[in-house]
Design an enzyme around this catalytic site. Structure first.
Site, short mmCIF file in Angstrom:
data_model
loop_
_atom_site.label_atom_id
_atom_site.label_comp_id
_atom_site.label_asym_id
_atom_site.label_seq_id
_atom_site.Cartn_x
_atom_site.Cartn_y
_atom_site.Cartn_z
N CYS A 196 89.16 10.87 22.20
CA CYS A 196 89.25 10.53 23.62
C CYS A 196 87.98 9.91 24.17
O CYS A 196 87.96 9.50 25.32
CB CYS A 196 89.58 11.79 24.42
SG CYS A 196 88.38 13.13 24.22
N ARG A 213 91.01 22.36 32.81
CA ARG A 213 90.99 21.35 31.75
C ARG A 213 92.26 20.51 31.85
O ARG A 213 93.33 20.88 31.33
CB ARG A 213 90.90 22.03 30.37
CG ARG A 213 90.61 21.06 29.22
CD ARG A 213 90.55 21.82 27.89
NE ARG A 213 90.10 20.97 26.80
CZ ARG A 213 88.84 20.79 26.44
NH1 ARG A 213 87.87 21.40 27.12
NH2 ARG A 213 88.51 20.00 25.43
N GLU A 217 98.08 13.86 22.71
CA GLU A 217 97.25 14.41 23.79
C GLU A 217 95.98 13.59 23.94
O GLU A 217 95.44 13.09 22.95
CB GLU A 217 96.90 15.87 23.45
CG GLU A 217 96.10 16.60 24.52
CD GLU A 217 94.61 16.69 24.21
OE1 GLU A 217 93.90 17.41 24.94
OE2 GLU A 217 94.14 16.02 23.26
N ARG A 223 94.60 17.41 30.98
CA ARG A 223 94.82 16.52 29.83
C ARG A 223 96.14 15.78 29.97
O ARG A 223 97.11 16.30 30.52
CB ARG A 223 94.81 17.33 28.52
CG ARG A 223 93.41 17.83 28.12
CD ARG A 223 92.47 16.67 27.86
NE ARG A 223 91.16 17.06 27.37
CZ ARG A 223 90.09 17.22 28.13
NH1 ARG A 223 90.19 17.08 29.45
NH2 ARG A 223 88.92 17.52 27.60
#
Length: 437
Positions: A183, A273, A230, A275
């Protein structure tokens, strides 16, 4: 000229000779016996051999048949021949035991199959195994993550997925392809840093951004029933949404559906968090109207609290030094005066923490735990693991045999957990994917 080590050896031999004088033993016999007791380090198979051996042991897939050649290579070093004996010998050498805490389902009892790309320490693997899935191929490039993966799942990942020499070992058929592809090219922090250094980001980053296209190539060739990917929250907005458009268009052009949603891990763990999760299905199997409804994913209503994973007795080495604590306070003060939001974060035990990052090992600044009469401390690695939802005894599991093994240094462990997915979130989404396939 007599060097120091030669002198020491000579003195040692004289001492042994005098000690055993008159015993009837010769000096050569003493030296021979002494040499015989020296522990010889076991030679291990290389990375490819380990991947072949462990994948064959776990799956019996014909594509890993070269594992038999690996066994032949080591037959002279083993007391008994065979895949099982070499497999156990390697585990004992690396981890001092052969107990794998999270093996896959028994052969023949799996409900579905999947492959785990950019596997890290196995967040996707653990989640999908919990749902009855059998992992038939794993890829991860980082050597320390491979160690953690092997210690917990009994399988050593293959390496660089961009190489055909790695892709050739992917089984022809499997149900789901999953993974959190790197990412850094798309994250807010990552992009800012690359821009400041004059470096490329997004798909222009050849080393990382283009890794997505290797996922697309594998999907096109193997036609799994579904994909489950993801990435960071910023993926959907990067480069004026052009990056995300390319990803979506690429997968849809392969005749797959495409649905996505940004979900906060704080529903499952005491950590903020967010995502981006992406799911798609093969339209040639499920029809053109197939969709994935993220609203069906069950999000726990109970509020998560950081204090539930914090340990009362923590080694003092995790407490910040005066020098580091003063530096963080001065750094935060300087940026506050400039109107910036940078600075350390003292976590609220009754709430959720900031997002743990791969750089946590440097100073722990984003998540610090206050201590009475002391400087704040970092999370210990076991707390960091629990923060991502991994089972850790005695924090969130009562079974010491089903507790994540951390075989690496603290620094490497922090990197691994900072790069990981929130495992229970992946499991919750995976549960709904299974209802479709």
């Amino acid at each position: 000229m007599l060097v120091w080590k030669d002198f020491n050896r000579a003195v040692s031999d004289i001492f042994v000779s005098l000690l055993f004088k008159g015993s009837g033993l010769k000096m050569e016999e003493i030296v021979y016996k002494r040499k015989n007791t020296k522990k010889v380090k076991t030679q291990l198979p290389d990375d490819l051999d380990l991947a072949l051996l462990t994948h064959y042991h776990s799956t019996n897939q014909p594509v890993y048949g070269d594992a038999l050649n690996v066994v032949d290579k080591f037959e002279n070093e083993l007391a008994e021949p065979g895949v099982e004996y070499l497999y156990n010998a390697v585990q004992r050498s690396m981890f001092q035991n052969t107990n794998v805490p999270f093996p896959g389902p028994e052969k023949g009892k799996e409900l579905f199959t999947f492959i785990d790309l950019f596997a890290g320490i196995g967040g996707f693997r653990m989640a999908l195994q919990n749902l009855g899935g059998s992992c038939v191929f794993t890829s991860e490039w980082d050597k320390y993550s491979k160690q953690t993966y092997f210690a917990n799942y009994g399988e050593y990942p293959f390496g660089d997925i961009t190489k055909d020499s790695t892709k050739q070992y992917i089984p022809e058929k499997f149900d789901i392809i999953c993974g959190g592809f790197p990412c850094q090219p798309f994250s807010i922090a990552g992009v800012s840093k690359k821009i400041s250094l004059g470096r490329s980001h997004g798909f222009a980053d050849e080393k990382q951004g283009n890794l997505f296209f290797h996922i697309a190539d594998i999907i096109e060739k193997h036609r799994p029933k579904a994909f489950f990917l993801e990435n960071v929250k910023n993926l959907v907005s990067h480069d004026k949404k052009q990056t995300f458009k390319v990803i979506k268009d690429t997968l849809e052009s392969l005749d797959y559906s495409f649905d996505h949603k940004v979900i906060d891990g704080r529903h499952f763990v005491p950590q903020h968090r967010e995502r981006t999760l992406m799911v798609g299905f093969d339209k040639s199997v499920y029809g053109n109207d197939i969709k994935f409804d993220f609203s069906t994913v069950e999000l726990p209503e109970e509020k998560q609290r950081l204090k539930t994973i914090l340990q009362s007795e923590v080694d003092t080495k995790y407490t910040l030094s005066d020098k580091l604590w003063n530096y963080l306070q001065e750094y935060a003060k300087k940026h506050k005066e400039k109107g910036n939001g940078f600075g350390f974060g003292l976590a609220d035990p009754e709430g959720v923490s900031r997002t743990i990052s791969a750089r946590y090992y440097k100073d722990g600044a984003e998540i610090l735990i206050a201590q009475d009469g002391k400087n704040p401390r970092r999370l210990i690695p076991h707390e960091a693991a629990a923060l991502q939802g991994y089972p850790i005894y005695p924090i969130n599991t009562n079974d010491p045999k089903k507790s994540l093994v951390i075989p690496v240094s603290d620094n490497q462990a922090y990197r691994q957990f900072g790069n990981s997915v929130v495992m229970p979130l992946i499991q919750a989404v995976g549960e709904q994917i299974l209802k479709k396939i």
